[in-house]
Design a protein around this motif. Structure first.
Motif, PDB file in Angstrom:
ATOM      1  N   LYS A  23       0.841  -1.209   0.000  1.00  0.00           N
ATOM      2  CA  LYS A  23       0.000   0.000   0.000  1.00  0.00           C
ATOM      3  C   LYS A  23       0.870   1.251   0.000  1.00  0.00           C
ATOM      4  CE  LYS A  23      -4.002  -2.227   1.977  1.00  0.00           C
ATOM      5  NZ  LYS A  23      -4.422  -2.841   3.219  1.00  0.00           N
ATOM      6  N   GLU A  48     -12.504  -4.377   4.092  1.00  0.00           N
ATOM      7  CA  GLU A  48     -12.010  -4.893   2.812  1.00  0.00           C
ATOM      8  C   GLU A  48     -13.113  -4.855   1.761  1.00  0.00           C
ATOM      9  OE1 GLU A  48      -8.272  -7.852   3.729  1.00  0.00           O
ATOM     10  OE2 GLU A  48     -10.246  -8.751   3.767  1.00  0.00           O
ATOM     11  N   ASP A  53      -9.421  -5.196  -2.566  1.00  0.00           N
ATOM     12  CA  ASP A  53      -8.480  -5.948  -1.725  1.00  0.00           C
ATOM     13  C   ASP A  53      -8.334  -7.375  -2.256  1.00  0.00           C
ATOM     14  OD1 ASP A  53      -7.989  -3.989   0.529  1.00  0.00           O
ATOM     15  OD2 ASP A  53     -10.160  -3.972   0.341  1.00  0.00           O
TER      16      ASP A  53
END
Ligand SMILES: Nc1ncnc2c1ncn2[C@@H]1O[C@H](COP(=O)(O)OP(=O)(O)OP(=O)(O)O)[C@@H](O)[C@H]1O
Ligand SMILES: Nc1nc2c(ncn2[C@@H]2O[C@H](COP(=O)(O)O)[C@@H](O)[C@H]2O)c(=O)[nH]1
Length: 204
Positions: A23, A48, A53
C-alpha cells in the motif's frame, strides 16, 4: 513491437508487512506498477472491498477457476485458497506494464516455475519475535491462527535464499524505497536502456 512489462513478486511470511509495504508503494504518485488483485475464499476483514483488496469467492467458485485454468498460481494457506487470476497478469505484461503480485511463498514458487524471468523479492522481518508481535498487534487472527501462521513463517523464512532480493521491513518507508530502487535497477540490468540506445544508434 511492445516490450513486455516486468512481473514483480513480493512475498514473505504472514505479518511481515507485505500488504502495508504494497500500500505504501501504491500510494506514491510516481509508482507505475499495476497491482494484481488476488482471488480468495477467505472472508472479508472489516473494511475490505471486493475487487479492490481481493475477489472474494466461495470454495466452489475458486475450484472452478482452478479447473478452468484461470489462475497463474494458487495455494491453500491456513485453511483458505488464494490465487492470482492469470488473464489480467498476461494482458498487462503484454501491454508493456509492470505487474505487482503480493503473495505467499508457495505461490511465489509456482510463479517462479512458470515465469522464471519475473523479479522475486522476499520481505523479511527484523526478527521472529517482531514478526509475531506484528501479527498479534494487527488483531485480525485468533490465537490458533497466529500459531499456524508463525509455524508456516519458520518454513517460509527458509525459502528466502531462492529469491533475487531480500528486503528487510524494519521501517515501512525504507522498505518501499528499497523495493522501488530494485525495480529501477532491474529495468536497467535487463537492458531496456541499452535497447533504447541501440535503437537510437540505428536511427542515427
Ligand atoms: N515496518 C513495520 N514496522 C512496524 N509494524 C509494521 C511494519 N510493517 C507492517 N507493520 C504492521 O504489521 C502488521 C502486519 O502487516 P501486514 O498486514 O501488512 O502484513 P502481511 O505480510 O501483509 O500479512 P499477511 O500475509 O498475513 O496478509 C500490521 O499491523 C502493520 O501495521
Ligand atoms: N499464493 C497466493 N498467496 C496470496 C495471494 N494473495 C494473497 N496471498 C497471501 O496469502 C496470505 C494470507 O493473506 P491474508 O490477506 O489472509 O492475510 C498472505 O501471505 C498473502 O500475501 C495469491 O493470489 N496467491
Amino acid at each position: 513491437m511492445i516490450e513486455k512489462g516486468l512481473l514483480i513478486v513480493l512475498s514473505g511470511p504472514s505479518g511481515v508487512g507485505k500488504g502495508t509495504v504494497r500500500k505504501g508503494i501504491f500510494s506514491q504518485k510516481d509508482t507505475a506498477f499495476e497491482y494484481s488483485v488476488s482471488a480468495t475464499t477467505r472472508k472479508p476483514r472489516e473494511g475490505e472491498v471486493h475487487g479492490v483488496d481481493y475477489f472474494f469467492k466461495s470454495r466452489e467458485e475458486f475450484e472452478d477457476m482452478i479447473a478452468n485454468d484461470q489462475l497463474l498460481e494458487y495455494a491453500e494457506y491456513v485453511g483458505n485458497y488464494y490465487g492470482t487470476p492469470v488473464e489480467y497478469v498476461r494482458e498487462t505484461i503484454d501491454a508493456g506494464k509492470d505487474v505487482f503480485l503480493e503473495i505467499e511463498v508457495q505461490g511465489a514458487g509456482q510463479v517462479r516455475r512458470k515465469f522464471p524471468e519475473g523479479l522475486f523479492i522476499f520481505l523479511a522481518p527484523p526478527s521472529l519475535s517482531e514478526l509475531e508481535n506484528r501479527i498479534v498487534t494487527r488483531g485480525t487472527e485468533s490465537e490458533d491462527l497466529i500459531r499456524s501462521r508463525m509455524k508456516a513463517a519458520r518454513e517460509e523464512l527458509e525459502m528466502m535464499e531462492l529469491y533475487d532480493y531480500v528486503v528487510e521491513n524494519d521501517e515501512v518507508e525504507l522498505a518501499c524505497e528499497r523495493i522501488k530502487a530494485i525495480v529501477v535497477a532491474e529495468h536497467c540490468r535487463r537492458e531496456r536502456v541499452q535497447y533504447r540506445y541501440k535503437k537510437m544508434l540505428e536511427v542515427d
